[in-house]
Each structure stands twice: as structure tokens, then as C-alpha cells.
Design a protein around this motif. Structure first.
Motif, PDB file in Angstrom:
ATOM      1  N   TYR A  20       0.788  -1.227   0.000  1.00  0.00           N
ATOM      2  CA  TYR A  20       0.000   0.000   0.000  1.00  0.00           C
ATOM      3  C   TYR A  20       0.823   1.282   0.000  1.00  0.00           C
ATOM      4  CZ  TYR A  20      -3.722  -3.213   1.327  1.00  0.00           C
ATOM      5  OH  TYR A  20      -4.611  -4.244   1.344  1.00  0.00           O
ATOM      6  N   GLY A  21       2.149   1.168   0.014  1.00  0.00           N
ATOM      7  CA  GLY A  21       3.014   2.333   0.162  1.00  0.00           C
ATOM      8  C   GLY A  21       2.850   3.405  -0.894  1.00  0.00           C
ATOM      9  N   ASP A  22       2.406   3.023  -2.090  1.00  0.00           N
ATOM     10  CA  ASP A  22       2.197   4.021  -3.142  1.00  0.00           C
ATOM     11  C   ASP A  22       0.944   4.857  -2.897  1.00  0.00           C
ATOM     12  OD1 ASP A  22       4.463   3.134  -4.444  1.00  0.00           O
ATOM     13  OD2 ASP A  22       3.347   1.867  -5.852  1.00  0.00           O
TER      14      ASP A  22
END
Length: 82
Positions: free
Chosen positions: A54-56
Motif C-alpha cells: 500500500y506504500g504508493d
């Protein structure tokens, strides 16, 4: 490579990481209790995977324990870079 396959490969890699030497150092020289270090290792691996997944889209801040574990990982520069 599909996103699902990429995430599965990342998951396998992250959860196979061996932090035994680092945990021993944290316990013997960093005032960590072994059970706490082992618990935080699992949380740290979850944190790494969630950041990969989910980092983006979201910034995922670590807890204080995960942050300290992360800093110990960073100090092992060669392994951290891998």
C-alpha cells in the motif's frame, strides 16, 4: 509480472528474512527481552509487507517498537540494502 504475483514474491521474501543475529544483538546489548524482539520481528515483517502493498497510496507510520527494530535493521547496512 502481475501485481498479484509481485506481491506474493515480496511476501515470501519478507517473511523469510532471518533476523536471528540482529535479535540476539538487541537482546544481549540493547536491553530487549527476547519474547518482545520476536514479537516485534513479526510486526516489522507485517509492516514491510503492508508498505510494499500500500506504500504508493498511503503512508504507514511504524509504532515505536517497529521503528526501533527498523533502525537496528538499518544498522546492518549490507543486509538492509538487500
Amino acid at each position: 509480472m502481475s501485481e498479484v504475483r509481485f506481491l506474493e514474491e515480496a511476501r515470501v521474501y519478507i517473511y523469510a528474512m532471518d533476523f536471528t543475529m540482529m535479535i540476539n544483538k538487541m537482546v544481549n546489548h540493547g536491553n530487549w527481552r527476547e519474547k518482545d524482539a520476536l514479537k516485534t520481528e513479526k510486526l516489522y515483517k507485517n509492516f514491510l509487507f503492508l508498505n510494499r502493498k500500500y506504500g504508493d497510496y498511503h503512508s504507514l507510520p511504524p509504532s515505536e517498537d517497529i521503528d526501533e527494530f527498523w533502525h537496528n535493521h538499518i544498522l546492518d547496512t549490507e543486509r538492509y540494502h538487500q
